[in-house]
Design an enzyme around this catalytic site. Structure first.
Site, PDB file in Angstrom:
ATOM      1  N   CYS A 139       0.828  -1.210   0.000  1.00 44.05           N
ATOM      2  CA  CYS A 139       0.000   0.000   0.000  1.00 44.05           C
ATOM      3  C   CYS A 139       0.858   1.255   0.000  1.00 44.05           C
ATOM      4  O   CYS A 139       1.700   1.454   0.876  1.00 44.05           O
ATOM      5  CB  CYS A 139      -0.914   0.000   1.228  1.00 44.05           C
ATOM      6  SG  CYS A 139      -1.924   1.488   1.341  1.00 44.05           S
ATOM      7  N   ARG A 144      -0.025   4.837   3.046  1.00 41.37           N
ATOM      8  CA  ARG A 144      -0.020   4.552   4.483  1.00 41.37           C
ATOM      9  C   ARG A 144       0.263   5.734   5.389  1.00 41.37           C
ATOM     10  O   ARG A 144       0.317   5.587   6.613  1.00 41.37           O
ATOM     11  CB  ARG A 144       1.003   3.439   4.762  1.00 41.37           C
ATOM     12  CG  ARG A 144       0.508   2.086   4.340  1.00 41.37           C
ATOM     13  CD  ARG A 144       1.555   1.017   4.567  1.00 41.37           C
ATOM     14  NE  ARG A 144       2.458   0.868   3.430  1.00 41.37           N
ATOM     15  CZ  ARG A 144       3.590   0.178   3.464  1.00 41.37           C
ATOM     16  NH1 ARG A 144       3.980  -0.383   4.590  1.00 41.37           N
ATOM     17  NH2 ARG A 144       4.343   0.061   2.377  1.00 41.37           N
ATOM     18  N   GLU A 156      -5.240   3.356 -10.320  1.00 41.71           N
ATOM     19  CA  GLU A 156      -5.864   2.042 -10.086  1.00 41.71           C
ATOM     20  C   GLU A 156      -7.030   1.844 -11.046  1.00 41.71           C
ATOM     21  O   GLU A 156      -7.266   0.759 -11.556  1.00 41.71           O
ATOM     22  CB  GLU A 156      -6.387   1.944  -8.646  1.00 41.71           C
ATOM     23  CG  GLU A 156      -5.307   2.070  -7.593  1.00 41.71           C
ATOM     24  CD  GLU A 156      -5.909   1.905  -6.199  1.00 41.71           C
ATOM     25  OE1 GLU A 156      -6.238   2.957  -5.586  1.00 41.71           O
ATOM     26  OE2 GLU A 156      -6.093   0.767  -5.760  1.00 41.71           O
TER      27      GLU A 156
HETATM   28  N1  ARG Z   1      -6.816  -1.636  -6.853  1.00 39.03           N
HETATM   29  C1  ARG Z   1      -8.086  -1.968  -6.316  1.00 39.03           C
HETATM   30  C2  ARG Z   1      -9.158  -1.459  -7.257  1.00 39.03           C
HETATM   31  O1  ARG Z   1      -8.851  -0.872  -8.250  1.00 39.03           O
HETATM   32  C3  ARG Z   1      -8.309  -1.376  -4.937  1.00 39.03           C
HETATM   33  C4  ARG Z   1      -7.220  -1.689  -3.910  1.00 39.03           C
HETATM   34  C5  ARG Z   1      -7.229  -0.757  -2.720  1.00 39.03           C
HETATM   35  N2  ARG Z   1      -6.983   0.600  -3.124  1.00 39.03           N
HETATM   36  C6  ARG Z   1      -7.011   1.672  -2.342  1.00 39.03           C
HETATM   37  N3  ARG Z   1      -6.811   2.828  -2.877  1.00 39.03           N
HETATM   38  N4  ARG Z   1      -7.241   1.578  -1.054  1.00 39.03           N
HETATM   39  O2  ARG Z   1     -10.330  -1.604  -7.037  1.00 39.03           O
END
Ligand code: ARG
Length: 410
Positions: free
Chosen positions: A97, A100, A274
């Site tokens: 992560c 953090r 992401e």
């Molecule tokens: N990578 C994952 C997604 O696209 C989520 C993982 C957690 N990500 C976060 N920013 N807490 O759905």
């Protein structure tokens, strides 16, 4: 590049040694477990006290009470303070992560008394409401009952609280998120009837302690979603893309002081890449680069035009722009990378190491122009921590209905 957790080579047996005399007549499995539980508990309590001087009861008293409880019941109950500290430190220790820096602000909900699937469903919806907070997303974890001897804690089979279904159409194309084809098939087999669109919210498959799993719809009003638009390209909105606001991992086991909490869904907020560089872009996810490149009028005939890269950047601009315009918290990978290094410096100044997995920390676009790229990290596995949940099967227990791939927290 991002690797799976490899099973550890743990061999408890001393190979080929002849035993001269019989060990004391304790059931070996039980005695090892109790010792592990006790030693993990003591290690955790010691850390809790070391980082929070002046706690009462004092460490020796608390340790004695926990030891006595373990001897009598085979387990122990953590105080709310312990639970909260443990969950926060588990986040602090999450080596994949990047976000953090705010580990100590994690909001912790204590739901250890909640038992039935219906109540669990209510609380998971409440988690989404509270965490969403109208777009001002709060990092939050909801902790349900731990596994105890003879009584497993509850589980959720979904990898996140919010996910989009994947549907196979007769011509082999996929509508929706291909990552969830198998999960979607499984809930259909349980009786779920989706509308078959690209963004159907998957129901939650909840398994209360010792019960069969049941599915529950996630009401649309607890799921904030953001329609994607681009600040310069009007046509982008017509692609009809969207994503949800709160990434809430639901299938990782939280281990604190020797106790396993199999249902402890947690969330932070998204980093744009992401969504914009993985969920919408991976060829085995929404695979949008070719469509977007075409709309942009790029020459896709040759890799060296870098059409993929150009389309990729525009999608990421759209994601950040859309979330910001909708008032939904999101961060970009440059800011997040800098904050991560601030976190590392802060932790090191407190004498703590920051375990980190380079291949997960470095963002999936523009790696080399973020500062996290240009160094290595400690790779220790620290406790408390989050671990991949066990895989559950169509047949019942033990095998995952969801496509295996990497554990959820990418
Ligand atoms: N990578 C994952 C997604 O696209 C989520 C993982 C957690 N990500 C976060 N920013 N807490 O759905």
């Amino acid at each position: 590049m991002q690797s799976e957790i490899s099973p550890r080579d743990v061999c408890p047996h001393s190979a080929g040694r002849v035993q001269r005399f019989t060990a004391p007549q304790l059931p070996p499995a039980l005695s090892t477990e109790v010792t592990d539980l006790e030693s993990e508990a003591v290690e955790f309590l010691s850390r809790h006290h070391a980082e929070n001087p002046g706690l009462s009861p004092a460490l020796p008293d608390r340790v004695a009470a926990v030891r006595a409880e373990i001897a009598a019941t085979g387990t122990y109950t953590q105080t709310f303070e312990e639970l909260r500290f443990g969950a926060r430190v588990a986040w602090r220790n999450a080596s994949r992560c990047i976000g953090r820096l705010y580990w100590n602000n994690l909001q912790v909900r204590d739901l250890r008394q909640v038992r039935s699937a219906e109540e669990i469903h209510q609380e998971l919806c409440e988690h989404l409401r509270l965490a969403t907070n109208g777009g001002r997303i709060r990092p939050m974890i909801s902790i349900f009952a731990p596994d105890t001897p003879g009584s497993p804690g509850p589980r959720v089979w979904n990898d996140q609280l919010v996910r989009y279904a994947g549907h196979r159409s007769p011509d082999g194309a996929v509508i929706g998120d291909p990552a969830h084809l198998d999960f979607t098939d499984m809930v259909r087999a349980m009786g779920w009837q989706p509308s078959g669109g690209p963004y159907d919210l998957l129901p939650l498959v909840i398994q209360a302690s010792g019960r069969r799993p049941e599915f529950f719809e996630v009401p649309r009003d607890v799921v904030l979603e953001v329609p994607l638009t681009h600040p310069e390209y009007q046509w982008f909105a017509d692609l009809g893309l969207r994503w949800y606001a709160v990434p809430a991992i639901a299938n990782m086991r939280l281990r604190i002081g020797g106790l396993d909490y199999p249902l402890a869904p947690f969330n932070g907020w998204y980093m744009g890449t992401e969504i914009g560089a993985r969920n919408l872009v991976d060829v085995d996810r929404y695979n949008l680069l070719p469509d977007v490149a075409q709309q942009l009028g790029l020459d896709t005939g040759s890799e060296s035009t870098l059409w993929r890269d150009r389309a990729l950047v525009e999608i990421n601009i759209a994601v950040l722009h859309s979330f910001q315009s909708a008032g939904v918290k999101i961060s970009d990978h440059h800011t997040e990378s800098r904050q991560f290094l601030m976190h590392v410096a802060k932790e090191e100044s407190r004498g703590r190491i920051v375990p980190a997995d380079w291949s997960w920390i470095v963002p999936p676009i523009s790696g080399g122009i973020t500062p996290v790229f240009h160094r290595y990290y400690d790779e220790a596995e620290l406790s408390p921590g989050f671990h991949p949940g066990e895989q559950v099967s169509r047949q019942g227990h033990g095998q995952c209905p969801v496509s295996p791939g990497r554990p959820a927290a990418d």
